[in-house]
Scaffold this active site. Sequence first.
Site, PDB file in Angstrom:
ATOM      1  N   LEU A  32      10.174  -2.165  25.501  1.00 29.30           N
ATOM      2  CA  LEU A  32      11.223  -1.154  25.313  1.00 29.30           C
ATOM      3  C   LEU A  32      12.620  -1.737  25.552  1.00 29.30           C
ATOM      4  CD1 LEU A  32      11.834   1.785  24.681  1.00 29.30           C
ATOM      5  CD2 LEU A  32      11.456   2.330  27.092  1.00 29.30           C
ATOM      6  N   ALA A  33      12.728  -2.593  26.566  1.00 33.17           N
ATOM      7  CA  ALA A  33      14.040  -3.169  26.896  1.00 33.17           C
ATOM      8  C   ALA A  33      14.584  -4.015  25.749  1.00 33.17           C
ATOM      9  CB  ALA A  33      13.918  -4.021  28.164  1.00 33.17           C
ATOM     10  N   ASP A  38       7.998   4.534  -1.795  1.00 31.91           N
ATOM     11  CA  ASP A  38       8.196   4.424  -0.350  1.00 31.91           C
ATOM     12  C   ASP A  38       7.984   5.831   0.217  1.00 31.91           C
ATOM     13  OD1 ASP A  38       9.264   4.424   2.229  1.00 31.91           O
ATOM     14  OD2 ASP A  38      10.683   2.823   1.728  1.00 31.91           O
ATOM     15  N   TYR A  69       5.307   2.457  18.397  1.00 28.69           N
ATOM     16  CA  TYR A  69       4.068   2.644  17.628  1.00 28.69           C
ATOM     17  C   TYR A  69       3.171   3.694  18.292  1.00 28.69           C
ATOM     18  CZ  TYR A  69      -0.238   1.188  15.158  1.00 28.69           C
ATOM     19  OH  TYR A  69      -1.385   1.153  14.396  1.00 28.69           O
ATOM     20  N   ASP A  84       1.660   2.586  -2.804  1.00 29.12           N
ATOM     21  CA  ASP A  84       2.227   1.608  -1.864  1.00 29.12           C
ATOM     22  C   ASP A  84       3.688   1.381  -2.247  1.00 29.12           C
ATOM     23  OD1 ASP A  84       2.519  -0.613   0.060  1.00 29.12           O
ATOM     24  OD2 ASP A  84       0.320  -0.606   0.036  1.00 29.12           O
ATOM     25  N   LYS A 138       7.865  -4.645  20.361  1.00 32.52           N
ATOM     26  CA  LYS A 138       8.835  -5.226  21.312  1.00 32.52           C
ATOM     27  C   LYS A 138       8.718  -4.384  22.581  1.00 32.52           C
ATOM     28  CE  LYS A 138      11.745  -8.394  19.448  1.00 32.52           C
ATOM     29  NZ  LYS A 138      10.700  -9.205  18.867  1.00 32.52           N
ATOM     30  N   ALA A 189      -0.663   4.537   5.285  1.00 34.47           N
ATOM     31  CA  ALA A 189       0.416   3.545   5.414  1.00 34.47           C
ATOM     32  C   ALA A 189       1.009   3.600   6.817  1.00 34.47           C
ATOM     33  CB  ALA A 189       1.497   3.820   4.370  1.00 34.47           C
TER      34      ALA A 189
HETATM   35  P1  NAP Z   1      -1.346  -3.341   6.612  1.00 33.45           P
HETATM   36  O1  NAP Z   1      -2.316  -4.420   6.247  1.00 33.45           O
HETATM   37  O2  NAP Z   1      -0.012  -3.746   7.116  1.00 33.45           O
HETATM   38  O3  NAP Z   1      -1.188  -2.364   5.348  1.00 33.45           O
HETATM   39  C1  NAP Z   1      -0.334  -1.260   5.375  1.00 33.45           C
HETATM   40  C2  NAP Z   1       0.186  -0.996   3.989  1.00 33.45           C
HETATM   41  O4  NAP Z   1       1.085   0.128   4.060  1.00 33.45           O
HETATM   42  C3  NAP Z   1       0.986  -2.176   3.450  1.00 33.45           C
HETATM   43  O5  NAP Z   1       0.693  -2.423   2.094  1.00 33.45           O
HETATM   44  C4  NAP Z   1       2.406  -1.690   3.627  1.00 33.45           C
HETATM   45  O6  NAP Z   1       3.363  -2.300   2.769  1.00 33.45           O
HETATM   46  C5  NAP Z   1       2.264  -0.213   3.336  1.00 33.45           C
HETATM   47  N1  NAP Z   1       3.459   0.509   3.760  1.00 33.45           N
HETATM   48  C6  NAP Z   1       4.241   0.253   4.838  1.00 33.45           C
HETATM   49  N2  NAP Z   1       5.303   1.064   4.841  1.00 33.45           N
HETATM   50  C7  NAP Z   1       5.215   1.859   3.738  1.00 33.45           C
HETATM   51  C8  NAP Z   1       6.038   2.862   3.185  1.00 33.45           C
HETATM   52  N3  NAP Z   1       7.173   3.231   3.761  1.00 33.45           N
HETATM   53  N4  NAP Z   1       5.640   3.469   2.044  1.00 33.45           N
HETATM   54  C9  NAP Z   1       4.483   3.102   1.445  1.00 33.45           C
HETATM   55  N5  NAP Z   1       3.676   2.128   1.914  1.00 33.45           N
HETATM   56  C10 NAP Z   1       4.037   1.504   3.051  1.00 33.45           C
HETATM   57  O7  NAP Z   1      -1.952  -2.382   7.725  1.00 33.45           O
HETATM   58  P2  NAP Z   1      -3.469  -2.056   8.116  1.00 33.45           P
HETATM   59  O8  NAP Z   1      -3.870  -2.933   9.243  1.00 33.45           O
HETATM   60  O9  NAP Z   1      -4.321  -1.969   6.918  1.00 33.45           O
HETATM   61  O10 NAP Z   1      -3.260  -0.597   8.762  1.00 33.45           O
HETATM   62  C11 NAP Z   1      -3.386   0.606   8.023  1.00 33.45           C
HETATM   63  C12 NAP Z   1      -3.187   1.778   8.966  1.00 33.45           C
HETATM   64  O11 NAP Z   1      -4.112   1.675  10.059  1.00 33.45           O
HETATM   65  C13 NAP Z   1      -1.803   1.837   9.608  1.00 33.45           C
HETATM   66  O12 NAP Z   1      -1.395   3.166   9.733  1.00 33.45           O
HETATM   67  C14 NAP Z   1      -2.033   1.246  10.987  1.00 33.45           C
HETATM   68  O13 NAP Z   1      -1.090   1.689  11.917  1.00 33.45           O
HETATM   69  C15 NAP Z   1      -3.416   1.760  11.286  1.00 33.45           C
HETATM   70  N6  NAP Z   1      -4.133   0.985  12.301  1.00 33.45           N
HETATM   71  C16 NAP Z   1      -4.502  -0.304  12.071  1.00 33.45           C
HETATM   72  C17 NAP Z   1      -5.197  -0.995  13.050  1.00 33.45           C
HETATM   73  C18 NAP Z   1      -5.658  -2.415  12.853  1.00 33.45           C
HETATM   74  O14 NAP Z   1      -6.303  -2.949  13.768  1.00 33.45           O
HETATM   75  N7  NAP Z   1      -5.388  -3.050  11.730  1.00 33.45           N
HETATM   76  C19 NAP Z   1      -5.482  -0.383  14.263  1.00 33.45           C
HETATM   77  C20 NAP Z   1      -5.077   0.931  14.466  1.00 33.45           C
HETATM   78  C21 NAP Z   1      -4.422   1.603  13.466  1.00 33.45           C
HETATM   79  P3  NAP Z   1       4.360  -3.477   3.350  1.00 33.45           P
HETATM   80  O15 NAP Z   1       3.915  -4.712   2.730  1.00 33.45           O
HETATM   81  O16 NAP Z   1       5.716  -3.075   2.953  1.00 33.45           O
HETATM   82  O17 NAP Z   1       4.238  -3.486   4.861  1.00 33.45           O
END
Ligand code: NAP
Length: 466
Positions: free
Chosen positions: A314-315, A279, A370, A256, A312, A306
Amino acid sequence: MSDRYGEFVQSPLGKKVAKNLGLPLPTKLDRFEPGEKVVRGSVLFGSASGDDSRLSDAIAQVLNSLHADVYVAGDDAHKDVLSGAGVEAKDSEGHTEKYKVLVFDASNIAHAPDLKEMYDFFHPVARQVEKSGRVIIIGRPPEECDRIGKTLSQRALEGFVKSVGKEFKNGITAQLIYVSEGEEANLDSTLRFFMSARSAYVSGQVVRVGAGSVVDVDWSKPLAGKTVLVTGASRGIGESMSRVLARDGAHVICLDVPQQQADLQKVAGEIGGSTLALDITADDAGEKIAEAAAKRNGLDAIIHNAGITRDKTLAKMDDKQWDMVININLQSIAMINDYLFDNDVLNENARIVCVSSISGIAGNLGQTNYATSKAGVIGLVQATAKKLKAEGRGITINAVAPGFIETQMTAAIPLTIREAGRRMNSMSQGGLPIDVAETTAWLAAPASGGVNGNIVRVCGQSLLGA
Ligand code: NAP
């Protein structure tokens, strides 16, 4: 994030109120507990008539290894297939109790009228499936069938399965597994996953099983001795993935961003894993991952979890919000994979699992950035799967596409939109991080070598993009 409405309707009063007002009635889903049987109830097996018993034989082998309580519908030929694999099946006639699993081999269906055999199997037992039950149909990939009649009837199975998923309610899931001819031995891990409580929030899915190396597995620890790296592992879905993969026997390298070091160390410490504060967009991310992997004889799986949202319309979206999302959610995965391939960091039969989203399938208001990134992940998986298949090192790549999962990410959604997202699926509830984690563990398992290039939605059969 708690689902207060979901908890309220579990009470007798809540149930009554919801019924009277015609509100959704989510069922508390069965979820997997270590040590429990794969199937917690009885199985009804049936098969369309025909000469090819290869898939029925493979199903029978799995049922035998599960020591399941099996009933059989139809003629004696079906019973013979089961007894040939050592399964002492009982006749379903007169059996009035509910089944946990209905499994039907549809591979012999080759003309539209033959689809009636599927109706004949399921119709009498449509009200005889337990809560959190499973309906599974197994057929042949339509694109691999050489006659029009066979192609249309195998394709027709999809409409049936998806409708059953929407009709049966009570946490019952329905899936279609297409198995290529000659690859029946690869059905095992996929059939086990879909029969078990591990697939609690996965429904209406079509999964293709093809060529792959067949391995012997200790099913209580299917990832024993393997090293797996999970990105975004400090919380949410990534944390749950790390815990589940460790439970299944893997050493997990938890990655992370450096700002999450404390939480990351806590997770890794609790599961006997190691940490990598990094990162994933850094220029040397691939190199750093390779260094961590080298300490453990290479990587057996990498889970690209991750991801971020910067919602937001698009506009109103500035270019920073666009760039960040594309860079973290998509470009970093492509860059890291390229590095891992070019430098032989992945071991033979390694697994890559990417996290997409139903937003990438359906699109979503306020999520052009996204949804673009997550649709791109699907493209990346499909293209890479072809390349990996051609290379023949047994490496696979698949994606999970979560729907509404209860995490910090979804807790940040405004209440009314959140409530709509939570209920607009066949389960009338949000999923839990563990549901995505269990699906990932199935795809990451050495036994899932025949599963390559699939996009599996973990969304309770969300109406979005269906
Ligand atoms: P989350 O709680 O925000 O956890 C994501 C983790 O990834 C956070 O610890 C975040 O750190 C870390 N991260 C972000 N940018 C990073 C980087 N550049 N390098 C390394 N680590 C990084 O998200 P989540 O809900 O568990 O989602 C996990 C995955 O599932 C994501 O890909 C998300 O798009 C996908 N997803 C989730 C849902 C949902 O309903 N939750 C639905 C569809 C898809 P920070 O603290 O810096 O952000």
